[in-house]
Design a protein around this motif. Structure first.
Motif, PDB file in Angstrom:
ATOM      1  N   TRP A 150      22.534   3.146   9.251  1.00 39.71           N
ATOM      2  CA  TRP A 150      23.960   2.609   9.774  1.00 39.71           C
ATOM      3  C   TRP A 150      23.633   1.293  10.825  1.00 39.71           C
ATOM      4  O   TRP A 150      23.507   2.116  11.257  1.00 39.71           O
ATOM      5  CB  TRP A 150      24.747   4.242   9.820  1.00 39.71           C
ATOM      6  CG  TRP A 150      26.778   3.486   9.634  1.00 39.71           C
ATOM      7  CD1 TRP A 150      26.982   2.680   9.289  1.00 39.71           C
ATOM      8  CD2 TRP A 150      27.186   4.626  10.659  1.00 39.71           C
ATOM      9  NE1 TRP A 150      28.087   3.121   9.185  1.00 39.71           N
ATOM     10  CE2 TRP A 150      28.331   3.689   9.962  1.00 39.71           C
ATOM     11  CE3 TRP A 150      27.122   5.646  11.547  1.00 39.71           C
ATOM     12  CZ2 TRP A 150      29.254   4.261  10.735  1.00 39.71           C
ATOM     13  CZ3 TRP A 150      27.845   6.749  11.494  1.00 39.71           C
ATOM     14  CH2 TRP A 150      29.627   5.885  10.939  1.00 39.71           C
ATOM     15  N   ALA A 151      23.772   0.888  10.585  1.00 39.12           N
ATOM     16  CA  ALA A 151      23.519  -0.529  10.998  1.00 39.12           C
ATOM     17  C   ALA A 151      24.981  -1.165  11.756  1.00 39.12           C
ATOM     18  O   ALA A 151      25.630  -1.328  10.152  1.00 39.12           O
ATOM     19  CB  ALA A 151      22.720  -1.692  10.445  1.00 39.12           C
ATOM     20  N   GLY A 152      25.135  -1.165  12.695  1.00 36.79           N
ATOM     21  CA  GLY A 152      26.280  -1.877  13.216  1.00 36.79           C
ATOM     22  C   GLY A 152      27.460  -1.705  12.451  1.00 36.79           C
ATOM     23  O   GLY A 152      28.398  -1.957  12.891  1.00 36.79           O
ATOM     24  N   GLY A 153      27.808   0.203  12.590  1.00 42.15           N
ATOM     25  CA  GLY A 153      28.678   0.920  12.579  1.00 42.15           C
ATOM     26  C   GLY A 153      29.296   2.012  13.157  1.00 42.15           C
ATOM     27  O   GLY A 153      29.594   3.033  12.762  1.00 42.15           O
ATOM     28  N   LEU A 154      28.294   1.806  14.061  1.00 39.44           N
ATOM     29  CA  LEU A 154      29.214   2.821  15.091  1.00 39.44           C
ATOM     30  C   LEU A 154      30.360   3.287  15.612  1.00 39.44           C
ATOM     31  O   LEU A 154      31.101   4.380  15.149  1.00 39.44           O
ATOM     32  CB  LEU A 154      28.454   2.839  16.785  1.00 39.44           C
ATOM     33  CG  LEU A 154      28.433   3.832  17.413  1.00 39.44           C
ATOM     34  CD1 LEU A 154      27.606   5.347  17.115  1.00 39.44           C
ATOM     35  CD2 LEU A 154      28.444   3.373  18.426  1.00 39.44           C
ATOM     36  N   TYR A 155      31.741   2.452  15.178  1.00 43.57           N
ATOM     37  CA  TYR A 155      32.883   2.887  15.375  1.00 43.57           C
ATOM     38  C   TYR A 155      33.501   1.665  14.753  1.00 43.57           C
ATOM     39  O   TYR A 155      33.603   0.836  15.148  1.00 43.57           O
ATOM     40  CB  TYR A 155      32.930   2.213  16.750  1.00 43.57           C
ATOM     41  CG  TYR A 155      34.378   2.757  17.660  1.00 43.57           C
ATOM     42  CD1 TYR A 155      34.829   3.952  17.036  1.00 43.57           C
ATOM     43  CD2 TYR A 155      35.662   1.388  17.487  1.00 43.57           C
ATOM     44  CE1 TYR A 155      36.481   4.117  17.576  1.00 43.57           C
ATOM     45  CE2 TYR A 155      37.067   1.934  17.333  1.00 43.57           C
ATOM     46  CZ  TYR A 155      37.021   3.331  17.389  1.00 43.57           C
ATOM     47  OH  TYR A 155      38.463   3.638  17.771  1.00 43.57           O
ATOM     48  N   GLY A 156      34.433   2.176  13.447  1.00 45.59           N
ATOM     49  CA  GLY A 156      35.021   0.797  13.127  1.00 45.59           C
ATOM     50  C   GLY A 156      33.986  -0.149  11.723  1.00 45.59           C
ATOM     51  O   GLY A 156      33.194  -0.212  11.937  1.00 45.59           O
ATOM     52  N   LEU A 157      34.800  -0.436  11.201  1.00 43.95           N
ATOM     53  CA  LEU A 157      34.282  -0.833   9.501  1.00 43.95           C
ATOM     54  C   LEU A 157      34.057  -2.661  10.539  1.00 43.95           C
ATOM     55  O   LEU A 157      34.755  -3.150  11.092  1.00 43.95           O
ATOM     56  CB  LEU A 157      35.400  -1.150   8.111  1.00 43.95           C
ATOM     57  CG  LEU A 157      35.282   0.287   7.492  1.00 43.95           C
ATOM     58  CD1 LEU A 157      36.830  -0.173   7.018  1.00 43.95           C
ATOM     59  CD2 LEU A 157      33.434   0.084   7.083  1.00 43.95           C
ATOM     60  N   ASN A 158      32.896  -3.116   9.711  1.00 45.87           N
ATOM     61  CA  ASN A 158      32.441  -4.731   9.920  1.00 45.87           C
ATOM     62  C   ASN A 158      32.266  -5.241   9.020  1.00 45.87           C
ATOM     63  O   ASN A 158      31.737  -3.686   8.156  1.00 45.87           O
ATOM     64  CB  ASN A 158      31.972  -5.041  11.299  1.00 45.87           C
ATOM     65  CG  ASN A 158      30.994  -4.005  11.620  1.00 45.87           C
ATOM     66  OD1 ASN A 158      29.829  -4.397  11.237  1.00 45.87           O
ATOM     67  ND2 ASN A 158      31.204  -2.494  12.237  1.00 45.87           N
ATOM     68  N   SER A 159      31.670  -6.364   8.111  1.00 41.03           N
ATOM     69  CA  SER A 159      30.982  -7.041   7.843  1.00 41.03           C
ATOM     70  C   SER A 159      29.437  -6.689   7.473  1.00 41.03           C
ATOM     71  O   SER A 159      28.911  -6.618   6.541  1.00 41.03           O
ATOM     72  CB  SER A 159      30.973  -8.340   7.619  1.00 41.03           C
ATOM     73  OG  SER A 159      30.380  -8.719   8.845  1.00 41.03           O
ATOM     74  N   VAL A 160      28.802  -6.149   8.799  1.00 45.33           N
ATOM     75  CA  VAL A 160      27.571  -5.891   8.812  1.00 45.33           C
ATOM     76  C   VAL A 160      26.877  -4.589   8.365  1.00 45.33           C
ATOM     77  O   VAL A 160      26.735  -3.946   7.490  1.00 45.33           O
ATOM     78  CB  VAL A 160      27.078  -6.112  10.679  1.00 45.33           C
ATOM     79  CG1 VAL A 160      25.552  -5.675  10.418  1.00 45.33           C
ATOM     80  CG2 VAL A 160      26.827  -7.157  10.784  1.00 45.33           C
ATOM     81  N   CYS A 161      28.218  -3.365   8.255  1.00 41.95           N
ATOM     82  CA  CYS A 161      27.961  -2.527   8.349  1.00 41.95           C
ATOM     83  C   CYS A 161      28.586  -1.558   6.723  1.00 41.95           C
ATOM     84  O   CYS A 161      28.429  -1.121   6.274  1.00 41.95           O
ATOM     85  CB  CYS A 161      28.950  -1.544   8.954  1.00 41.95           C
ATOM     86  SG  CYS A 161      30.344  -0.589   8.741  1.00 41.95           S
ATOM     87  N   LYS A 162      29.542  -2.915   6.645  1.00 43.30           N
ATOM     88  CA  LYS A 162      29.822  -2.849   5.077  1.00 43.30           C
ATOM     89  C   LYS A 162      28.546  -3.180   4.582  1.00 43.30           C
ATOM     90  O   LYS A 162      28.165  -2.047   3.161  1.00 43.30           O
ATOM     91  CB  LYS A 162      30.921  -4.117   4.817  1.00 43.30           C
ATOM     92  CG  LYS A 162      32.659  -3.203   5.083  1.00 43.30           C
ATOM     93  CD  LYS A 162      33.506  -4.615   4.537  1.00 43.30           C
ATOM     94  CE  LYS A 162      34.668  -3.803   4.922  1.00 43.30           C
ATOM     95  NZ  LYS A 162      35.479  -4.574   4.752  1.00 43.30           N
ATOM     96  N   ALA A 163      27.473  -4.027   4.464  1.00 39.34           N
ATOM     97  CA  ALA A 163      26.672  -3.860   3.828  1.00 39.34           C
ATOM     98  C   ALA A 163      25.779  -3.042   3.809  1.00 39.34           C
ATOM     99  O   ALA A 163      25.364  -2.629   2.172  1.00 39.34           O
ATOM    100  CB  ALA A 163      25.658  -5.350   4.587  1.00 39.34           C
ATOM    101  N   THR A 164      25.770  -1.698   4.183  1.00 40.00           N
ATOM    102  CA  THR A 164      24.854  -0.543   4.478  1.00 40.00           C
ATOM    103  C   THR A 164      25.890   0.621   3.768  1.00 40.00           C
ATOM    104  O   THR A 164      25.281   1.206   2.804  1.00 40.00           O
ATOM    105  CB  THR A 164      24.744  -0.772   6.369  1.00 40.00           C
ATOM    106  OG1 THR A 164      23.707  -1.347   7.300  1.00 40.00           O
ATOM    107  CG2 THR A 164      24.001   1.291   5.729  1.00 40.00           C
ATOM    108  N   LEU A 165      26.798   0.356   3.750  1.00 32.87           N
ATOM    109  CA  LEU A 165      27.431   1.762   3.489  1.00 32.87           C
ATOM    110  C   LEU A 165      27.695   1.058   1.560  1.00 32.87           C
ATOM    111  O   LEU A 165      28.036   1.995   0.962  1.00 32.87           O
ATOM    112  CB  LEU A 165      28.982   1.748   3.971  1.00 32.87           C
ATOM    113  CG  LEU A 165      28.934   1.565   5.838  1.00 32.87           C
ATOM    114  CD1 LEU A 165      30.495   1.983   5.813  1.00 32.87           C
ATOM    115  CD2 LEU A 165      28.379   2.872   5.391  1.00 32.87           C
TER     116      LEU A 165
END
Length: 409
Positions: A150-165
């Motif tokens: 879960w890269a870049g997703g510790l707190y809140g949505l962003n374009s980085v973590c959306k790629a993982t999710l």
């Protein structure tokens, strides 16, 4: 109508946006999504299908007990137990076809319990900030779990973590659509082995057993393979086991990380499944090639298999200790067990000219096995190597006798 439904699990009081995003992606791809909340203190911002109260009750507790425990670890263990029990119940009822779980260390701790509660073959995806981390002990992993960082997703949505999710959403739904359940039209023989360079019996035994009308599942005895083997064996999934590569038991006893958990060589016996056992590779211990060997192995001969794993030679005292444990574990069997001892060697690397050639060590090991493997377990000694044709022939002879007398269905 959704063709497959995915259970989406997490703490919805703090991670509703991320969990909802995955559920939305699953629905956009034509799947269905069910939400299970593992929160303790807070309440979710969105509706869920299974509340934190449902989860706590499934584990025999309550949210009040979790809160009153006064400790986050105790509280999350209550929720982890409940989530595992509820997930297993829902799957048994056909409510979902795969699961995706989101979390940091807390959520991952619970996710490992959930995945182990579900049968082998159910798609299990864990999206975690500690995926592939040494914080996760191999013994807690289910044999077919998939992990995504879960890269870049510790707190809140962003374009980085959306790629993982989004990848996780597509992966679990795709796996649920593609998963092929075991046919169940033939009884299955479970076998352990290593690569055919070191253990050759499977090349003769697999076609011979298939010709007799049996399916053969061969498990790579490098940790996770042994875990999968033991998981299925403990559930009575095999008509018989041919457990001929026991290196994971030796690894466990010698402190190697290449292990299959504390229950190695116990699953089939506890289930009453007929087992034919041999001490393959129990004169060596697996150690990661990229890691300095523990001090007690520093001066031992090693066989380097590749850049991932090498094998260090065990001394006489270590082999005797392992032989006693083999006897103890086989002695717990509730079904028939037959032990085959090939006196001339138990891995290709102990033949003359190889690093593990040690006739005196093999003799001491054999002596201890003769003492430790006791009735009602039967023992057959062979004047051959485990990779010689005589070994496979002896295993088939025992198997055929058990089929003839009804021991194996």
């Amino acid at each position: 109508m959704a063709d497959r439904t995915i259970l989406v699990v997490g703490t919805y009081d703090t991670k509703s946006p991320e969990l909802a995003y995955m559920a939305d992606r699953i629905r956009a791809l034509g799947g269905g999504a069910l939400a299970m909340d593992m929160s303790v203190l807070g309440d979710p911002d969105i509706p869920v299908d299974y509340s934190k109260h449902d989860v706590a009750r499934a584990g025999g507790g309550s949210i009040r007990e979790a809160v009153d425990s006064g400790h986050e670890n105790a509280a999350m263990q209550i929720m982890a137990s409940g989530a595992a029990a509820l997930s297993a119940e829902l799957y048994a009822r056909g409510e979902f076809h795969g699961v995706v779980i989101l979390g940091g260390t807390m959520g991952t701790d619970a996710a490992l319990d959930i995945c182990r509660a579900l049968p082998l073959g159910v798609p299990k995806y864990v999206v975690s900030t500690i995926s592939f981390s040494p914080l996760i002990p191999p013994g807690r992993l289910s044999a077919d779990v998939q992990m995504i960082l879960w890269a870049g997703g510790l707190y809140g949505l962003n374009s980085v973590c959306k790629a993982t999710l989004s990848q996780a959403a597509g992966a679990v739904l795709g796996a649920a659509r593609a998963a092929e359940a075991p046919a169940g039209d033939r009884p299955v023989v479970g076998m352990t082995s290593l690569g055919s360079a070191s253990m050759k019996y499977m090349t003769a035994l697999k076609p011979a057993l298939e010709a007799r009308g049996y399916e053969v599942a061969i498990f790579h005895a490098t940790g996770m393979g042994g875990m999968a083997f033991e998981s299925i064996a403990s559930q009575g999934g095999f008509c018989c086991v041919m457990d001929f590569a026991l290196v994971e038991l030796g690894n466990l006893m010698m402190g190697s990380v290449v292990k299959a958990g504390e229950d190695r060589l116990l699953g089939a016996g506890r289930a009453g499944t007929p087992q034919i056992v041999a001490p393959g590779y129990l004169n060596l211990v697996h150690i990661p090639t990229w890691q300095d060997p523990p001090p007690q192995f520093a001066d031992r001969p090693f066989h380097t298999h590749n850049r991932l794993v090498k094998s260090g030679l065990l001394d006489e005292a270590e082999r005797r200790e392992i032989a006693r444990e083999v006897g103890r574990r086989l002695g717990e069997s509730t079904g028939p067990a037959h032990f085959i001892l090939p006196r001339r060697g138990i891995v290709e690397w102990d033949r003359p000219g190889y690093e593990a050639h040690d006739p005196d060590g093999m003799a001491a090991f054999a002596d201890e096995l003769r003492i430790s493997v006791a009735a009602p377990v039967r023992m057959t000694e062979l004047d051959c190597h485990i990779n010689d044709p005589e070994f496979a022939a002896a295993a088939l002879e025992i198997f055929d006798r058990w089929v003839a007398d009804g021991t194996i269905g």
